[in-house]
Design a protein around this motif. Sequence first.
Motif, mmCIF file in Angstrom:
data_model
loop_
_atom_site.group_PDB
_atom_site.id
_atom_site.type_symbol
_atom_site.label_atom_id
_atom_site.label_comp_id
_atom_site.label_asym_id
_atom_site.label_seq_id
_atom_site.Cartn_x
_atom_site.Cartn_y
_atom_site.Cartn_z
ATOM 1 N N UNK A 115 1.403 -1.498 0.050
ATOM 2 C CA UNK A 115 0.105 0.047 0.008
ATOM 3 C C UNK A 115 0.746 1.104 0.146
ATOM 4 N N UNK A 116 1.440 1.110 0.994
ATOM 5 C CA UNK A 116 2.754 2.179 1.004
ATOM 6 C C UNK A 116 3.749 2.784 -0.005
ATOM 7 N N UNK A 117 4.160 1.642 -0.665
ATOM 8 C CA UNK A 117 4.772 2.064 -1.965
ATOM 9 C C UNK A 117 4.529 1.717 -3.501
ATOM 10 N N UNK A 118 2.940 1.602 -3.152
ATOM 11 C CA UNK A 118 2.131 1.309 -5.005
ATOM 12 C C UNK A 118 2.916 2.552 -5.554
ATOM 13 N N UNK A 119 2.465 3.688 -5.627
ATOM 14 C CA UNK A 119 2.847 5.129 -5.842
ATOM 15 C C UNK A 119 4.172 4.875 -6.647
ATOM 16 N N UNK A 120 4.903 4.390 -5.211
ATOM 17 C CA UNK A 120 6.569 4.971 -6.036
ATOM 18 C C UNK A 120 6.867 3.621 -7.022
ATOM 19 N N UNK A 121 6.584 2.329 -7.046
ATOM 20 C CA UNK A 121 6.302 1.639 -7.607
ATOM 21 C C UNK A 121 6.169 1.722 -9.100
ATOM 22 N N UNK A 122 5.288 2.051 -9.351
ATOM 23 C CA UNK A 122 4.423 2.430 -10.286
ATOM 24 C C UNK A 122 4.685 3.470 -11.176
ATOM 25 N N UNK A 123 5.367 3.863 -10.850
ATOM 26 C CA UNK A 123 6.116 5.798 -11.135
ATOM 27 C C UNK A 123 5.109 6.896 -10.769
ATOM 28 N N UNK A 124 4.503 6.607 -10.400
ATOM 29 C CA UNK A 124 3.241 7.771 -10.136
ATOM 30 C C UNK A 124 3.966 8.867 -8.667
ATOM 31 N N UNK A 125 5.360 8.811 -8.251
ATOM 32 C CA UNK A 125 6.159 9.920 -7.333
ATOM 33 C C UNK A 125 6.448 10.556 -7.980
ATOM 34 N N UNK A 126 6.687 12.343 -8.819
ATOM 35 C CA UNK A 126 6.899 12.872 -9.464
ATOM 36 C C UNK A 126 8.822 12.766 -8.761
ATOM 37 N N UNK A 127 9.573 12.756 -10.266
ATOM 38 C CA UNK A 127 10.953 13.163 -9.640
ATOM 39 C C UNK A 127 11.336 11.712 -8.790
ATOM 40 N N UNK A 128 10.987 10.974 -8.475
ATOM 41 C CA UNK A 128 11.457 9.315 -8.039
ATOM 42 C C UNK A 128 12.191 8.703 -8.517
ATOM 43 N N UNK A 129 13.472 7.966 -8.520
ATOM 44 C CA UNK A 129 14.104 6.942 -9.416
ATOM 45 C C UNK A 129 12.784 5.998 -9.661
ATOM 46 N N UNK B 268 15.215 10.351 -0.147
ATOM 47 C CA UNK B 268 14.399 9.232 -0.399
ATOM 48 C C UNK B 268 13.319 9.193 0.845
ATOM 49 N N UNK B 269 13.324 9.894 1.841
ATOM 50 C CA UNK B 269 11.471 10.053 2.713
ATOM 51 C C UNK B 269 11.138 11.231 2.272
ATOM 52 N N UNK B 270 11.450 11.424 1.121
ATOM 53 C CA UNK B 270 9.899 12.757 0.606
ATOM 54 C C UNK B 270 9.208 11.508 0.137
ATOM 55 N N UNK B 271 10.301 11.097 -1.073
ATOM 56 C CA UNK B 271 9.328 10.188 -2.090
ATOM 57 C C UNK B 271 7.772 9.039 -1.025
ATOM 58 N N UNK B 272 9.281 8.348 -0.284
ATOM 59 C CA UNK B 272 8.205 7.698 0.769
ATOM 60 C C UNK B 272 6.845 8.675 0.789
ATOM 61 N N UNK B 273 7.461 9.358 2.038
ATOM 62 C CA UNK B 273 5.821 10.379 1.465
ATOM 63 C C UNK B 273 4.814 10.185 0.649
#
Length: 279
Positions: free
Chosen positions: A13-27, A199-204
């Motif tokens: 649940x927490x990491x879904x958006x990052x894993x799927x490229x939905x967090x702007x600027x995150x690798x 990294x903390x910002x991307x997680x949040x």
Amino acid sequence: MKIAFSPCPNDTFIFHAWVHGLVPGAPRLEVTYADIDVTNGLAAGPNGPDVVKISYAALPWVLSEYALLPCGGALGRGCGPLVLTAGDAGAGGPAMLSGRRVAVPGERSTAYLLFRLWVAQNVPGGVGEIVIMPFQDIMPAVRDGKIDAGLVIHEARFTYPAYGLTLLADLGGWWEAGTGLPVPLGAIIARRSLDLPSIAGWIRASLKYARAHPGASLEYVLGHAQELSPGVVNAHINLYVNEFTENLGDTGYKAVETLLGRAVREGLVPKVDLAALRR
């Protein structure tokens, strides 16, 4: 960026958006999904992931290479590990564990650390044999009489009655009653050589997206949830994703420092610079 976390609903649940490229600027993430006992080993071994979910109990072995991030982990109230027995086997209370076989979900798991602290106060002479098992195998083993008791975590809190099991002890309740603090369960750590604030910002940001779009991650979460029902998945997320997930804060850090400080004094983990937890 390489990341390892569990397939449990709170992590996905927490990491879904990052894993799927939905967090702007995150690798882009290269994900390893693994049980917490496996991720503890990955962090302690050579060439571990850049970011990884581990047990708070495993921190003393990795703090030289990894920093504790102030977000993304699992820490809370009413969510600690449980000690279960089959039927009425636990009617005699904690003393029934004396000399018995108990299954636990990892040698360096927070659950096992709490269990060892609890046993020292409540089980005369200590338990007999400790058996390490993947957490999803523990309840069937207790039910089938392969072991005398099991230490369980995660969604087992909601599902153990279906296995005909009985609660012998709630270690989270024991911890909270004795300390007044939440239970530190799983931590998110990152290599100290990386840009930790980013990294903390991307997680949040990933967590914020999940909360704003709760249905977006459902298929992904259920796909990794080991045949759990949507109701159990939602209960799991609601319990383990809480105020401490976004920010540990002073209370969260104090809980971790209290747990590891006690473990060091008891000789259960290596000595650790508790000040290093906040930097």
